[in-house]
Enzyme design. Structure first.
Site, PDB file in Angstrom:
ATOM      1  N   LYS A 158       0.834  -1.199   0.000  1.00  0.00           N
ATOM      2  CA  LYS A 158       0.000   0.000   0.000  1.00  0.00           C
ATOM      3  C   LYS A 158       0.869   1.249   0.000  1.00  0.00           C
ATOM      4  O   LYS A 158       0.665   2.166  -0.805  1.00  0.00           O
ATOM      5  CB  LYS A 158      -0.890  -0.034   1.243  1.00  0.00           C
TER       6      LYS A 158
ATOM      7  N   ARG B  36      -3.280   3.147   8.592  1.00  0.00           N
ATOM      8  CA  ARG B  36      -3.571   1.956   7.786  1.00  0.00           C
ATOM      9  C   ARG B  36      -2.396   1.005   7.802  1.00  0.00           C
ATOM     10  O   ARG B  36      -1.250   1.416   7.692  1.00  0.00           O
ATOM     11  CB  ARG B  36      -3.849   2.360   6.334  1.00  0.00           C
TER      12      ARG B  36
ATOM     13  N   GLY C 172      -8.481  -7.555   4.758  1.00  0.00           N
ATOM     14  CA  GLY C 172      -9.219  -7.680   6.000  1.00  0.00           C
ATOM     15  C   GLY C 172      -8.387  -8.151   7.180  1.00  0.00           C
ATOM     16  O   GLY C 172      -8.916  -8.403   8.251  1.00  0.00           O
TER      17      GLY C 172
ATOM     18  N   MET D  54      -5.594  -6.543   8.616  1.00  0.00           N
ATOM     19  CA  MET D  54      -5.155  -5.480   9.497  1.00  0.00           C
ATOM     20  C   MET D  54      -6.249  -4.427   9.556  1.00  0.00           C
ATOM     21  O   MET D  54      -6.840  -4.083   8.555  1.00  0.00           O
ATOM     22  CB  MET D  54      -3.908  -4.807   8.919  1.00  0.00           C
TER      23      MET D  54
ATOM     24  N   ARG E 291      -3.417  -1.583  -6.292  1.00  0.00           N
ATOM     25  CA  ARG E 291      -2.564  -2.766  -6.159  1.00  0.00           C
ATOM     26  C   ARG E 291      -2.926  -3.740  -7.275  1.00  0.00           C
ATOM     27  O   ARG E 291      -4.010  -3.643  -7.853  1.00  0.00           O
ATOM     28  CB  ARG E 291      -2.777  -3.441  -4.802  1.00  0.00           C
TER      29      ARG E 291
ATOM     30  N   HIS F 119     -16.764  -8.061   1.051  1.00  0.00           N
ATOM     31  CA  HIS F 119     -15.733  -8.900   1.670  1.00  0.00           C
ATOM     32  C   HIS F 119     -15.818 -10.323   1.154  1.00  0.00           C
ATOM     33  O   HIS F 119     -14.833 -10.917   0.719  1.00  0.00           O
ATOM     34  CB  HIS F 119     -15.914  -8.870   3.194  1.00  0.00           C
TER      35      HIS F 119
ATOM     36  N   ARG G  47       1.959 -47.652  -9.007  1.00  0.00           N
ATOM     37  CA  ARG G  47       2.051 -48.521  -7.828  1.00  0.00           C
ATOM     38  C   ARG G  47       1.287 -49.798  -8.123  1.00  0.00           C
ATOM     39  O   ARG G  47       0.095 -49.751  -8.406  1.00  0.00           O
ATOM     40  CB  ARG G  47       1.422 -47.839  -6.618  1.00  0.00           C
TER      41      ARG G  47
ATOM     42  N   ARG H 157       6.525 -49.674 -10.350  1.00  0.00           N
ATOM     43  CA  ARG H 157       7.228 -50.028  -9.115  1.00  0.00           C
ATOM     44  C   ARG H 157       6.797 -51.409  -8.666  1.00  0.00           C
ATOM     45  O   ARG H 157       5.605 -51.715  -8.582  1.00  0.00           O
ATOM     46  CB  ARG H 157       6.900 -49.025  -8.020  1.00  0.00           C
TER      47      ARG H 157
ATOM     48  N   GLU I 157      14.833 -43.534  -1.665  1.00  0.00           N
ATOM     49  CA  GLU I 157      13.906 -43.092  -0.612  1.00  0.00           C
ATOM     50  C   GLU I 157      14.420 -43.441   0.776  1.00  0.00           C
ATOM     51  O   GLU I 157      13.798 -43.128   1.771  1.00  0.00           O
ATOM     52  CB  GLU I 157      12.519 -43.706  -0.843  1.00  0.00           C
TER      53      GLU I 157
ATOM     54  N   SER J  78      14.484 -42.611  -9.116  1.00  0.00           N
ATOM     55  CA  SER J  78      13.293 -41.802  -8.930  1.00  0.00           C
ATOM     56  C   SER J  78      13.206 -41.496  -7.443  1.00  0.00           C
ATOM     57  O   SER J  78      13.148 -42.410  -6.621  1.00  0.00           O
ATOM     58  CB  SER J  78      12.064 -42.575  -9.395  1.00  0.00           C
TER      59      SER J  78
ATOM     60  N   GLY K 138      11.789 -40.923  -4.168  1.00  0.00           N
ATOM     61  CA  GLY K 138      10.531 -41.124  -3.455  1.00  0.00           C
ATOM     62  C   GLY K 138      10.593 -40.240  -2.231  1.00  0.00           C
ATOM     63  O   GLY K 138      10.961 -40.672  -1.140  1.00  0.00           O
ATOM     64  N   THR K 139      10.222 -38.982  -2.406  1.00  0.00           N
ATOM     65  CA  THR K 139      10.477 -38.026  -1.326  1.00  0.00           C
ATOM     66  C   THR K 139       9.500 -38.150  -0.166  1.00  0.00           C
ATOM     67  O   THR K 139       9.721 -37.537   0.871  1.00  0.00           O
ATOM     68  CB  THR K 139      10.478 -36.581  -1.875  1.00  0.00           C
ATOM     69  N   ASN K 140       8.441 -38.932  -0.324  1.00  0.00           N
ATOM     70  CA  ASN K 140       7.577 -39.154   0.842  1.00  0.00           C
ATOM     71  C   ASN K 140       8.332 -39.956   1.896  1.00  0.00           C
ATOM     72  O   ASN K 140       8.470 -39.536   3.038  1.00  0.00           O
ATOM     73  CB  ASN K 140       6.305 -39.913   0.468  1.00  0.00           C
ATOM     74  N   ASP K 141       8.823 -41.135   1.470  1.00  0.00           N
ATOM     75  CA  ASP K 141       9.583 -41.952   2.413  1.00  0.00           C
ATOM     76  C   ASP K 141      10.901 -41.287   2.798  1.00  0.00           C
ATOM     77  O   ASP K 141      11.334 -41.356   3.945  1.00  0.00           O
ATOM     78  CB  ASP K 141       9.854 -43.340   1.814  1.00  0.00           C
TER      79      ASP K 141
ATOM     80  N   CYS L 103       9.124 -38.776  -7.689  1.00  0.00           N
ATOM     81  CA  CYS L 103       7.752 -39.274  -7.767  1.00  0.00           C
ATOM     82  C   CYS L 103       7.010 -39.098  -6.451  1.00  0.00           C
ATOM     83  O   CYS L 103       5.895 -39.553  -6.288  1.00  0.00           O
ATOM     84  CB  CYS L 103       7.729 -40.727  -8.213  1.00  0.00           C
TER      85      CYS L 103
ATOM     86  N   TYR M  49      12.825 -34.945 -14.850  1.00  0.00           N
ATOM     87  CA  TYR M  49      11.370 -34.797 -14.825  1.00  0.00           C
ATOM     88  C   TYR M  49      10.850 -34.804 -13.395  1.00  0.00           C
ATOM     89  O   TYR M  49      11.559 -35.204 -12.464  1.00  0.00           O
ATOM     90  CB  TYR M  49      10.686 -35.912 -15.627  1.00  0.00           C
TER      91      TYR M  49
HETATM   92  P1  ADP Z   1      -7.628  -2.524   3.830  1.00  0.00           P
HETATM   93  O1  ADP Z   1      -6.204  -2.855   3.670  1.00  0.00           O
HETATM   94  O2  ADP Z   1      -8.360  -3.422   4.736  1.00  0.00           O
HETATM   95  O3  ADP Z   1      -8.301  -2.272   2.524  1.00  0.00           O
HETATM   96  P2  ADP Z   1      -7.374   0.330   4.076  1.00  0.00           P
HETATM   97  O4  ADP Z   1      -6.243   0.874   4.829  1.00  0.00           O
HETATM   98  O5  ADP Z   1      -7.230   0.347   2.604  1.00  0.00           O
HETATM   99  O6  ADP Z   1      -7.661  -1.121   4.604  1.00  0.00           O
HETATM  100  O7  ADP Z   1      -8.611   1.174   4.526  1.00  0.00           O
HETATM  101  C1  ADP Z   1      -9.902   0.766   4.782  1.00  0.00           C
HETATM  102  C2  ADP Z   1     -10.874   1.737   4.145  1.00  0.00           C
HETATM  103  O8  ADP Z   1     -10.679   3.048   4.602  1.00  0.00           O
HETATM  104  C3  ADP Z   1     -10.745   1.784   2.651  1.00  0.00           C
HETATM  105  O9  ADP Z   1     -12.015   1.794   2.087  1.00  0.00           O
HETATM  106  C4  ADP Z   1     -10.039   3.067   2.385  1.00  0.00           C
HETATM  107  O10 ADP Z   1     -10.356   3.589   1.146  1.00  0.00           O
HETATM  108  C5  ADP Z   1     -10.523   3.952   3.529  1.00  0.00           C
HETATM  109  N1  ADP Z   1      -9.515   4.944   3.862  1.00  0.00           N
HETATM  110  C6  ADP Z   1      -8.261   4.713   4.265  1.00  0.00           C
HETATM  111  N2  ADP Z   1      -7.574   5.853   4.426  1.00  0.00           N
HETATM  112  C7  ADP Z   1      -8.428   6.854   4.119  1.00  0.00           C
HETATM  113  C8  ADP Z   1      -8.305   8.276   4.073  1.00  0.00           C
HETATM  114  N3  ADP Z   1      -7.162   8.880   4.358  1.00  0.00           N
HETATM  115  N4  ADP Z   1      -9.375   8.988   3.723  1.00  0.00           N
HETATM  116  C9  ADP Z   1     -10.542   8.354   3.407  1.00  0.00           C
HETATM  117  N5  ADP Z   1     -10.722   7.040   3.432  1.00  0.00           N
HETATM  118  C10 ADP Z   1      -9.682   6.282   3.773  1.00  0.00           C
HETATM  119 MG    MG Z   2      -7.711  -1.081   1.161  1.00  0.00          MG
HETATM  120 MG    MG Z   3      -9.431  -3.447   6.644  1.00  0.00          MG
END
Ligand code: ADP
Ligand code: MG
Ligand code: MG
Length: 903
Positions: A27, A98, A107, A109, A371, A485, A591, A647, A774, A793, A795-798, A860, A880
Site C-alpha cells: 500500500k 492503515r 481484511g 489489518m 494494487r 468482503h 504402484r 514399481r 527413498e 526416482s 521417493g520423497t515421501n519416504d 515421484c 522430470y
Molecule cells: P484494507 O487494507 O483493509 O483495505 P485500508 O487501509 O485500505 O484497509 O482502509 C480501509 C478503508 O478506509 C478503505 O475503504 C479506504 O479507502 C478507507 N480509507 C483509508 N484511508 C483513508 C483516508 N485517508 N481517507 C478516506 N478514506 C480512507
Molecule cells: Mg484497502
Molecule cells: Mg481493513
C-alpha cells in the site's frame, strides 16, 4: 547515516516508490508511486516494515523512540501541504492509520479512520465543512473504530454483543429511529459521550483525547495486528513468512461522507472473476471507508454497462435502476471521466490488473489505494494471455503471471450443462466468484467443518469468517456486491461465491434460510453456480474440466520454456488418460499394490501371502500373473509411446491379509485349512513398525518369486501390446533400496526373467531397470547404487519420513503445533525440505551421475506437484517430476517458471 524509517508522500512528491514494497508494504509503495505519476492522493507518510520487526524485538518504548522525531516531522510535512494542523480547533488535520504488508492481506489489518478528532477538533471540522452532522458522525465513527481496533472493545466471540452496537440500538429505540442515518447531531453527541463512558467502564482508562496519544496508540495497534490469530492463519494459508512485518501508513483523511456530492468506491481495471477486459467496480454516495465492502448498503455500479448487467441479474427494472441505483457514469459524469482516465493510466503504468480504492469529496476525486488485483485462476490465465496478445507483456512474463497453484481451480469439476438445465433454481444473486459448489448449508463460519461438504450462508461475511470460508465448498451471502468482503476473499481463494442474493432471508437464531415461502434448515443440500449467480436446490451432477482456450495456450507456452518435463503418478488406465490430457509425458510412478485390492484379486493375493511354502506361493502367483498382466496392458495402452515406470510390490504384506473374523474364515474356506492356521499366519505377519519392516525390495529378496511374477507381467504386457502395434517403454523400479547388494540382487532377478521371456516369445522390448531413492543410505551411497540402477526416482515421501524420523501417518498431533510455533515453516510432506532432505537429493544426483553420466533422474513423491519443490528439482538438475494427474498442469507451469527465473 542512520536508517530511514519514515517515508513521506504528497503533492506529487514521494520519498518511496513502487519497487520498495518490502520496506514500505504494498500500500505504502503504491501510494508513493501514484504521487510520482501525478494521480491525486491525499498526503501522508509510511513507517517501514522494519520498524514493525524492531517493535516486535525491542518493545513499544524503544520502537517509538526510534521514530518519534521522524513521525513528528512527517506530520508537519502533511500539515504544511494541507494548511491544517493536528488537533487544531480551527482547521484540524485528521488522518487514517492503515496497515500494509508486502503482499496484501485483505481484511487482516484494521484501519482507523478520522484520527485526530476530539471535542475541539470536531468543532473545527463542523465549522470548516459547514456540516455539523457530518462532523459528529465522523467523531462517532472514530471513537467506535478506535475503541474496537486499538482499545480492544471488539467482542471476542460471536455470542458477545458489541458494546457500541448495543448503545446505538438503545438510542435508536429510545428515539424511535430506524437507521444510522436517522441520528441527529444531538443523538450523535450522546453516542460519543456514551461510547467514551463504555470505554472507560470496560478498560478502566479514559478515551485518549490528545491526537498524538491517539496516533501512537493506533500505530502500535497496527503493529500488533500483524500477530493476531486471523493474520497468522492467513499467512499460514498463503505461506507468508511471519518475519516480514507490516508497514503503517498515516494519511490525511478525505471525506466521502460529506453529502450527496461525495462518495467512496472500489474498482477493478478488469473483471477479477472472469478476466474480461472491462472496467468495473462499485461505489456508494455519502459513505466512508469500508461501507462498500462491508455490504451494509447496496452498492451501485461504476459504469453504465455494469449497472445494466447488475440490474438484469438482480431483476431490477431499468426505471428503478436509473432512479435508485444510477451508475457513477450517470450520477457524476465528470468524476467518472477522471476515474476512467486514471484507471487506464494505472493499468498502463503497472501493466497488470489494478484494484483501486477511491473517495470523492465534494466532487473531487482522490485515489486511496492501488494494487495488482487478486483474481480467480481463470481470470489469471485469461488476463495473462490477453495482455500478451495486447503486447503489454512478453511470453515469459505471461508464464510468470500465473500462480501455478491457482490452476487447481480450473481443474475442478464443473456442473454438467444438461443437469444444470433441469435443476431447480431457487434464486439469483451476483456471480461474485465463478465455479461450481455443492454442499450442506451452515450459517456460522466456525461450523463449516460440521459437514464434509458445506456451503457457508451469511447475511454478509467479515474477516473473522476467513477460516470457515476456506473450509466451505462455496459461499452465499444475502447482502453485499461484487466487491463485498465475501466476493473479494472468495475470488482470492478461488472459491465459488454468490453475493447479494437479496431474496434470501437468513435467520441465525433458527438456523434457517428462506426464499419466499420455502425454508431450508441447516444441513440442507444446495448448489451454487458462481459464474451465473444461480442458487439451486439439491445437488447437481458435475463433469471434468477441459484444458482448452487460454488455458491450453498457457500450457503450450509453459512447455516451450521448461527444461524438465512432467510425468504422472497413476495406477489405472483412467487416471493415465486424464493425466495425458493434462499433458503428462509418461508415468513416473505406477504402484502395483493398488491393483491387488480390487475384486477377486485380493483373494489370490491373500493366498500367495498365506501360503505355507514356496510351492503354495508359486501356485497363487501363477493365478495372479494373468490378472496383473491385464492391468499393465490397460495402463501401457493408455500411455502408448510414453514411458511408464512400474514399481514392484512395496507395502508390508500384512496390509493385504484379512484382520477380521469373516475375512479370515473366507480365506480358510478358499484354502481348505482351519481358520486357526490363517489366524496364526496373520499374527506371524504382525510387525512393530511395518513401515520399517518387511517391505519394498526386502520382500522381493526374501520371496524372489514375487519379483519374477511381476516382471513377467510387465514384459508380457508390453509384448502383447507390441503384437497389436502399440509401442511401450516400461521402466521397472525397485522400491526401498538401501544398499547396492539388495538392488543388485533384484536387478539380476529382473534381468534374468526378462531374458527368459524374450527367449520364450522371440520378442524383445526396450526397457530400463532402476530404483527409487527413498532411504537416506541409498542417497549417501548413490554412486554405488548407480552401478546397478539405470534410473533414480526420488521417493520423497519416504525420504522425508526417514530423514526427519517422522512417521507420516502419525504427524497429526504434533505437526499443527510445530507449524503454529514456527518450529517448522512448512509441513515437509507438502513442501520439500530443501535444506535437509534436499541435500540428500542433491548428493544422490551428483553421485549417481559420477557413476553413470546418462542416468535418468526424476521425482515421484507428492512434492512433484508442489511449485517450490518443482523449482528445487529444476535447480538440482532432475529430468522430470511426476505428480498426481490433477497437478500435472501445475507442475508444467512451475517447471517453466523455474527455467525462466534462471534466464
Ligand atoms: P484494507 O487494507 O483493509 O483495505 P485500508 O487501509 O485500505 O484497509 O482502509 C480501509 C478503508 O478506509 C478503505 O475503504 C479506504 O479507502 C478507507 N480509507 C483509508 N484511508 C483513508 C483516508 N485517508 N481517507 C478516506 N478514506 C480512507
Ligand atoms: Mg484497502
Ligand atoms: Mg481493513
Amino acid at each position: 547515516m542512520s536508517i530511514k524509517r519514515v517515508y513521506t508522500f504528497g503533492n506529487k512528491l514521494a520519498e518511496g516508490k513502487a519497487d520498495m514494497k518490502n520496506l514500505l508494504g504494498g500500500k505504502g509503495a503504491n501510494l508513493a508511486e501514484m504521487n510520482l505519476i501525478g494521480v491525486p492522493v491525499p498526503p501522508g507518510f509510511t513507517i517501514t516494515t522494519e520498524v514493525c520487526t524492531e517493535y516486535n524485538k525491542l518493545g513499544q518504548e524503544k520502537a517509538v523512540k526510534l521514530i518519534k522525531e521522524d513521525v513528528e516531522s512527517a506530520i508537519k510535512n502533511t500539515e504544511e501541504i494541507l494548511g491544517s494542523k493536528f488537533g487544531d480547533k480551527e482547521n484540524p488535520l485528521l488522518v487514517s492509520v492503515r496497515s500494509g504488508a508486502r503482499v496484501s492481506m485483505p481484511g487482516m489489518m484494521d484501519t482507523v479512520l478520522n484520527l485526530g478528532l476530539n471535542d475541539d477538533a470536531v468543532e473545527g471540522i463542523a465549522k470548516k465543512s459547514g456540516n455539523e452532522r457530518f462532523a459528529w458522525d465522523s467523531y462517532r465513527r472514530f471513537v467506535q473504530m478506535y475503541g474496537d481496533v486499538v482499545l480492544g472493545m471488539k467482542p471476542e466471540s460471536k455470542e458477545d454483543i458489541d458494546p457500541f452496537e448495543e448503545i446505538m440500538d438503545k438510542v435508536k429505540e429510545a428515539n424511535n429511529l430506524e437507521f444510522d442515518t436517522d441520528f441527529t447531531v444531538d443523538h450523535l453527541k450522546e453516542l460519543v459521550t456514551k461510547f467514551k463512558a463504555a470505554v472507560t467502564k470496560q478498560t478502566g482508562k479514559q478515551f485518549p483525547d490528545n491526537p498524538w496519544d491517539q496516533l501512537w496508540g493506533a500505530v502500535m495497534a497496527v503493529f500488533d495486528s500483524w500477530n493476531t490469530d486471523r493474520a497468522i492463519y492467513y499467512r499460514q494459508m498463503n505461506k507468508i513468512p511471519g518475519e516480514w512485518g507490516t508497514a503503517v501508513n498515516v494519511q490525511a483523511m478525505v471525506y466521502g461522507n460529506m453529502g450527496s456530492n461525495s462518495g467512496t468506491g472500489v474498482a477493478f481495471t478488469r473483471d477479477a472473476g472472469t478476466g474480461e477486459d472491462i472496467f468495473n467496480g462499485e461505489y456508494l454516495i455519502d459513505a466512508q471507508g469500508e461501507d462498500v465492502v462491508a455490504g451494509v448498503r447496496t452498492p451501485q455500479e461504476i459504469t453504465l454497462e455494469g449497472s445494466k448487467r447488475w440490474a438484469k441479474l438482480q431483476g431490477v427494472s431499468e426505471e428503478e435502476r436509473a432512479t435508485k441505483y444510477p451508475s457513477l457514469e450517470e450520477a457524476m459524469p465528470k468524476v467518472y471521466q477522471e476515474l476512467s482516465t486514471i484507471e487506464q493510466k494505472l493499468e498502463d503504468h503497472y501493466n497488470d490488473m489494478q484494484d483501486l480504492e477511491f473517495t470523492i469529496q465534494d466532487g473531487k476525486l482522490w485515489l486511496l489505494q492501488t494494487r495488482n488485483g487478486k483474481r480467480t485462476g481463470a481470470a489469471m490465465v485469461r488476463m495473462a494471455i490477453e495482455m500478451l496478445d495486447q503486447g503489454r507483456i512478453d511470453e515469459k512474463e505471461a508464464v510468470m503471471r500465473v500462480e501455478p497453484n491457482k490452476l487447481d481451480e480450473l481443474l475442478h469439476p464443473v456442473f454438467d450443462k444438461d443437469a444444470m438445465a433441469e435443476a431447480n433454481v431457487l434464486t439469483k444473486g451476483l456471480p461474485a466468484s465463478p465455479g461450481a459448489a455443492t454442499g450442506q448449508l451452515v450459517f456460522f463460519a466456525d461450523e463449516c467443518e460440521k459437514y464434509e461438504n458445506s456451503i457457508l450462508a451469511r447475511i454478509e461475511t467479515s474477516p473473522e469468517d476467513l477460516e470457515g470460508m476456506n473450509i466451505a465448498n462455496g459461499i452465499l451471502t444475502a447482502r453485499g456486491g461484487m466487491t463485498s468482503h465475501a466476493a473479494v476473499v472468495a475470488r482470492g481463494m478461488g472459491k465459488c461465491c454468490i453475493s447479494g442474493a437479496g431474496e434470501i432471508k437468513i435467520d441465525y437464531k433458527a438456523r434457517t434460510l428462506s426464499i419466499n415461502d420455502e425454508t431450508f434448515e441447516e444441513g440442507a443440500w444446495v448448489s451454487l453456480n458462481g459464474s451465473t449467480g444461480e442458487l439451486y436446490n439439491g445437488t447437481i451432477k458435475t463433469i471434468d474440466p477441459e484444458l482448452s482456450g487460454d488455458f491450453g495456450r498457457l500450457m503450450e507456452l509453459a512447455d516451450k520454456y521448461s527444461r524438465m518435463y512432467v510425468r504422472t503418478n497413476a495406477d489405472t488406465p483412467h487416471d493415465s488418460r486424464v493425466a495425458r490430457e493434462f499433458g503428462a509425458k509418461g508415468i513416473g510412478l505406477c504402484r502395483t499394490e493398488h491393483m491387488f485390492f480390487e475384486g477377486d484379486k485380493i483373494v489370490a493375493m491373500r493366498e500367495m501371502i498365506l501360503a505355507k511354502d514356496l510351492k503354495g506361493r508359486e501356485e497363487a502367483l501363477d493365478r495372479l500373473l494373468p490378472i496383473q498382466q491385464k492391468d499393465f496392458e490397460g495402463i501401457f495402452e493408455a500411455m502408448q509411446d510414453l514411458p511408464v515406470t512400474v514399481r514392484l510390490l512395496d507395502p508390508p504384506l500384512h496390509e493385504f491379509v484379512p484382520h477380521d473374523e469373516k475375512g479370515q474364515q473366507e480365506m480358510a474356506d478358499v484354502m481348505g485349512v482351519d481358520i486357526s492356521v490363517i489366524k496364526a499366519k496373520v499374527e506371524s505377519l504382525h510387525e512393530f513398525n511395518p513401515m520399517l519392516g518387511h517391505r519394498g525390495c526386502r520382500l522381493g529378496n526374501t520371496y524372489p518369486e514375487i519379483t519374477v511374477m511381476q516382471t513377467r507381467a510387465i514384459i508380457g504386457a508390453a509384448i502383447a501390446l507390441k503384437k497389436r502395434g502399440i509401442n511401450t517403454h516400461p521402466e521397472i523400479m525397485i522400491p526401498l533400496t538401501g544398499t547396492l547388494a539388495e538392488m543388485k540382487m533384484q536387478e539380476d532377478i529382473v534381468r534374468d526373467t526378462i531374458k527368459k521371456v524374450f527367449a520364450e516369445t522371440g520378442e524383445t522390448i526396450e526397457h530400463l531397470v532402476g530404483t527409487m531413492i527413498e532411504i537416506p543410505r541409498a542417497a549417501l551411497t548413490a554412486d554405488e547404487i548407480a552401478k546397478s540402477a539405470e534410473f533414480f526416482s526420488f521417493g520423497t515421501n519416504d525420504l522425508t519420513q526417514m530423514t526427519f524420523g517422522y512417521s507420516r501417518d502419525d504427524t497429526g498431533v504434533f505437526m499443527p503445533v510445530y507449524l503454529k510455533k514456527g518450529i517448522l515453516k512448512n509441513d515437509p510432506f507438502e513442501v520439500l525440505d530443501q535444506e535437509g532432505v534436499g541435500q540428500l537429493v542433491k548428493m544422490a544426483v551428483e553421485k549417481g551421475r559420477q557413476t553413470r553420466p546418462n542416468i535418468k533422474l526424476g521425482i515421484c513423491g507428492e512434492h512433484g506437484g508442489e511449485p517450490s519443490s518443482v523449482e528445487f528439482c529444476h535447480r538440482t538438475g532432475l529430468d522430470y517430476v511426476s505428480c498426481s494427474p490433477f497437478r500435472v498442469p501445475i507442475a508444467r507451469l512451475a517447471a517453466a517458471q523455474a527455467t525462466i527465473r534462471e534466464m
